[in-house]
Scaffold this active site. Structure first.
Site, mmCIF file in Angstrom:
data_model
loop_
_atom_site.group_PDB
_atom_site.id
_atom_site.type_symbol
_atom_site.label_atom_id
_atom_site.label_comp_id
_atom_site.label_asym_id
_atom_site.label_seq_id
_atom_site.Cartn_x
_atom_site.Cartn_y
_atom_site.Cartn_z
ATOM 1 N N ASN A 49 -7.650 -1.031 5.919
ATOM 2 C CA ASN A 49 -7.405 -2.119 7.038
ATOM 3 C C ASN A 49 -5.825 -2.530 7.167
ATOM 4 O O ASN A 49 -5.139 -2.600 8.446
ATOM 5 C CB ASN A 49 -8.121 -3.110 6.921
ATOM 6 C CG ASN A 49 -7.881 -4.437 7.664
ATOM 7 O OD1 ASN A 49 -8.134 -4.336 8.831
ATOM 8 N ND2 ASN A 49 -6.813 -5.479 7.377
ATOM 9 N N LYS A 62 -2.492 5.670 14.250
ATOM 10 C CA LYS A 62 -3.775 5.592 14.114
ATOM 11 C C LYS A 62 -4.738 6.583 14.858
ATOM 12 O O LYS A 62 -5.824 6.794 14.609
ATOM 13 C CB LYS A 62 -4.117 4.232 15.292
ATOM 14 C CG LYS A 62 -3.666 3.068 14.828
ATOM 15 C CD LYS A 62 -4.366 2.471 13.667
ATOM 16 C CE LYS A 62 -4.062 0.887 13.277
ATOM 17 N NZ LYS A 62 -4.739 0.529 11.858
ATOM 18 N N VAL A 114 0.797 -1.273 0.076
ATOM 19 C CA VAL A 114 0.107 0.024 -0.022
ATOM 20 C C VAL A 114 0.862 1.346 0.056
ATOM 21 O O VAL A 114 0.308 2.500 -0.144
ATOM 22 C CB VAL A 114 -0.855 0.004 1.005
ATOM 23 C CG1 VAL A 114 -2.127 -1.010 0.934
ATOM 24 C CG2 VAL A 114 -0.373 -0.035 2.363
ATOM 25 N N TYR A 132 2.699 3.239 16.193
ATOM 26 C CA TYR A 132 1.187 2.918 15.825
ATOM 27 C C TYR A 132 0.329 3.819 16.315
ATOM 28 O O TYR A 132 -0.647 4.049 15.713
ATOM 29 C CB TYR A 132 1.143 1.377 16.211
ATOM 30 C CG TYR A 132 0.056 0.607 16.419
ATOM 31 C CD1 TYR A 132 -0.148 -0.219 14.968
ATOM 32 C CD2 TYR A 132 -0.897 0.497 17.188
ATOM 33 C CE1 TYR A 132 -1.377 -0.895 14.657
ATOM 34 C CE2 TYR A 132 -2.139 -0.172 16.917
ATOM 35 C CZ TYR A 132 -2.445 -0.976 15.704
ATOM 36 O OH TYR A 132 -3.520 -1.694 15.748
HETATM 37 N N1 LIG Z 1 -5.529 -7.616 15.958
HETATM 38 C C1 LIG Z 1 -5.668 -6.461 16.904
HETATM 39 O O1 LIG Z 1 -5.648 -6.771 18.011
HETATM 40 C C2 LIG Z 1 -5.991 -5.343 16.526
HETATM 41 C C3 LIG Z 1 -6.587 -4.302 17.477
HETATM 42 C C4 LIG Z 1 -6.685 -3.246 17.016
HETATM 43 C C5 LIG Z 1 -6.748 -2.702 15.539
HETATM 44 N N2 LIG Z 1 -6.203 -3.661 14.825
HETATM 45 C C6 LIG Z 1 -6.265 -3.318 13.486
HETATM 46 O O2 LIG Z 1 -6.952 -4.106 12.644
HETATM 47 C C7 LIG Z 1 -6.209 -4.128 11.298
HETATM 48 C C8 LIG Z 1 -5.803 -5.603 10.872
HETATM 49 O O3 LIG Z 1 -5.001 -6.076 11.941
HETATM 50 P P1 LIG Z 1 -4.861 -7.721 11.961
HETATM 51 O O4 LIG Z 1 -4.802 -7.987 13.352
HETATM 52 O O5 LIG Z 1 -5.851 -8.409 11.117
HETATM 53 O O6 LIG Z 1 -3.284 -7.675 11.275
HETATM 54 P P2 LIG Z 1 -2.626 -8.740 10.739
HETATM 55 O O7 LIG Z 1 -1.217 -8.574 10.703
HETATM 56 O O8 LIG Z 1 -3.170 -10.228 11.141
HETATM 57 O O9 LIG Z 1 -2.818 -8.355 9.093
HETATM 58 C C9 LIG Z 1 -2.537 -7.390 8.507
HETATM 59 C C10 LIG Z 1 -2.502 -7.415 6.931
HETATM 60 O O10 LIG Z 1 -1.901 -6.614 6.386
HETATM 61 C C11 LIG Z 1 -0.990 -6.664 5.267
HETATM 62 N N3 LIG Z 1 -0.192 -5.496 5.155
HETATM 63 C C12 LIG Z 1 0.745 -5.158 6.231
HETATM 64 N N4 LIG Z 1 1.283 -4.091 5.497
HETATM 65 C C13 LIG Z 1 1.084 -3.852 4.246
HETATM 66 C C14 LIG Z 1 1.386 -3.127 3.394
HETATM 67 N N5 LIG Z 1 2.499 -2.088 3.378
HETATM 68 N N6 LIG Z 1 0.871 -3.178 2.082
HETATM 69 C C15 LIG Z 1 -0.044 -4.176 1.891
HETATM 70 N N7 LIG Z 1 -0.435 -5.072 2.829
HETATM 71 C C16 LIG Z 1 0.149 -4.990 4.151
HETATM 72 C C17 LIG Z 1 -0.504 -8.008 5.828
HETATM 73 O O11 LIG Z 1 0.370 -8.759 5.015
HETATM 74 C C18 LIG Z 1 -1.528 -8.597 6.594
HETATM 75 O O12 LIG Z 1 -1.950 -9.694 5.576
HETATM 76 C C19 LIG Z 1 -5.028 -3.108 11.382
HETATM 77 O O13 LIG Z 1 -5.480 -1.987 10.896
HETATM 78 C C20 LIG Z 1 -4.740 -3.074 12.815
HETATM 79 O O14 LIG Z 1 -4.097 -1.906 13.287
HETATM 80 C C21 LIG Z 1 -6.071 -4.958 15.129
#
Ligand SMILES: NC(=O)c1ccc[n+]([C@@H]2O[C@H](COP(=O)([O-])OP(=O)(O)OC[C@H]3O[C@@H](n4cnc5c(N)ncnc54)[C@H](O)[C@@H]3O)[C@@H](O)[C@H]2O)c1
Length: 244
Positions: free
Chosen positions: A84, A155, A59, A151
């Site tokens: 996301n 956010k 991205v 982070y």
């Molecule tokens: N898991 C949690 O506890 C949690 C809590 C709060 C917020 N979030 C947010 O939810 C969203 C998803 O989190 P998740 O836990 O599923 O994360 P994850 O790490 O399991 O998945 C993230 C995905 O984003 C992709 N990605 C990362 N950098 C990228 C880039 N530069 N270009 C394209 N793709 C890229 C990764 O390859 C991965 O498939 C994120 O925005 C995260 O900040 C997650």
């Protein structure tokens, strides 16, 4: 049941975790979904089959991101963008180098700005659209529990971008909202130091991690036709961790 027939969605970071759950949920409600991720192998395994598609890209590659968003949303009655993709940083502030700070902002914030800018004209031409940004409770209360200052900063920026874009795009019937998840059981949690994960969990009144499909349900609602009069909202999906 939300009605998403005729909708087309682009979901970034969709190869796993919350992004994949969002893609599956939107597809299940009738939307055509384009899954974007930089991990081509995981994306191949996540593919939903026709009429859905995948695009392997980072991205932070702005021309590729702009093209994929415009193409993925083209021709839809209801275009939907879900920002996301994200990176977590875990270095304590004194050890956090400028390159990591910059990279986390490029992935978590700058890419959302670029995608919103690419989506807006397509949505305007369609008579409206839905943008949902996946933020975090850390964007509201700050990080710092296990070294997540970059982070949390990115956010927090995403939440401000959500509200600014909501105001600026409202005249085109484009709504812009965010979800702010608490700890959700994905690879991102698995990458946390165990003692930090335990400290976080102890603060969740509902006593467990969230599931990706529980965040996806909230995203899907904000992306639906039924949510047409909600904009600039941040929906907490956090097990009660933060009640504000
Ligand atoms: N898991 C949690 O506890 C949690 C809590 C709060 C917020 N979030 C947010 O939810 C969203 C998803 O989190 P998740 O836990 O599923 O994360 P994850 O790490 O399991 O998945 C993230 C995905 O984003 C992709 N990605 C990362 N950098 C990228 C880039 N530069 N270009 C394209 N793709 C890229 C990764 O390859 C991965 O498939 C994120 O925005 C995260 O900040 C997650």
């Amino acid at each position: 049941m939300l009605e998403l027939d005729g909708a087309a969605a682009v979901v970034t970071g969709a190869a796993r975790g919350i992004g994949l759950a969002v893609a599956r949920t939107l597809a299940g409600q009738g939307a055509r979904v384009t899954l974007l991720d930089r991990d081509a192998a995981a994306l191949g395994a996540a593919a939903l089959g026709p009429p859905h598609s995948t695009v392997a890209l980072d991205v932070t590659d702005h021309p590729a991101l702009r093209a994929a968003v415009a193409q993925g949303l083209a021709g839809a009655d209801l275009p939907i963008l879900v920002n996301n993709a994200a990176l977590l940083n875990t270095e304590p502030l004194p050890d956090l180098d400028a390159a990591t700070w910059r990279r986390v902002h490029e992935v978590n914030l700058d890419a959302a700005f670029v995608a919103v800018q690419a989506a807006a004209p397509v949505m305007r031409a369609a008579g409206g659209g839905r943008i949902v940004n996946v933020a975090s409770v850390a964007g509201k209360v700050g990080g710092g529990l296990f070294g997540t200052s970059a982070y949390a900063s990115a956010k927090a920026g995403l939440l401000a971008l959500t509200k600014s874009a909501a105001r600026e795009l409202a005249q085109s019937a484009i709504t812009v909202n965010a979800v702010a998840p608490g700890p959700v059981d994905t690879g991102l949690i698995a990458s946390m130091p165990p003692e930090a994960a335990a400290r976080v969990l102890a603060q969740v009144p509902l006593g467990r991690y969230g599931r990706p499909d529980e965040v996806a349900a909230a995203v899907c609602f904000l992306a639906s036709r039924e949510a047409a009069w909600i904009t600039g909202e941040v929906l907490d999906v956090n097990g009660g961790l933060l009640m504000d």
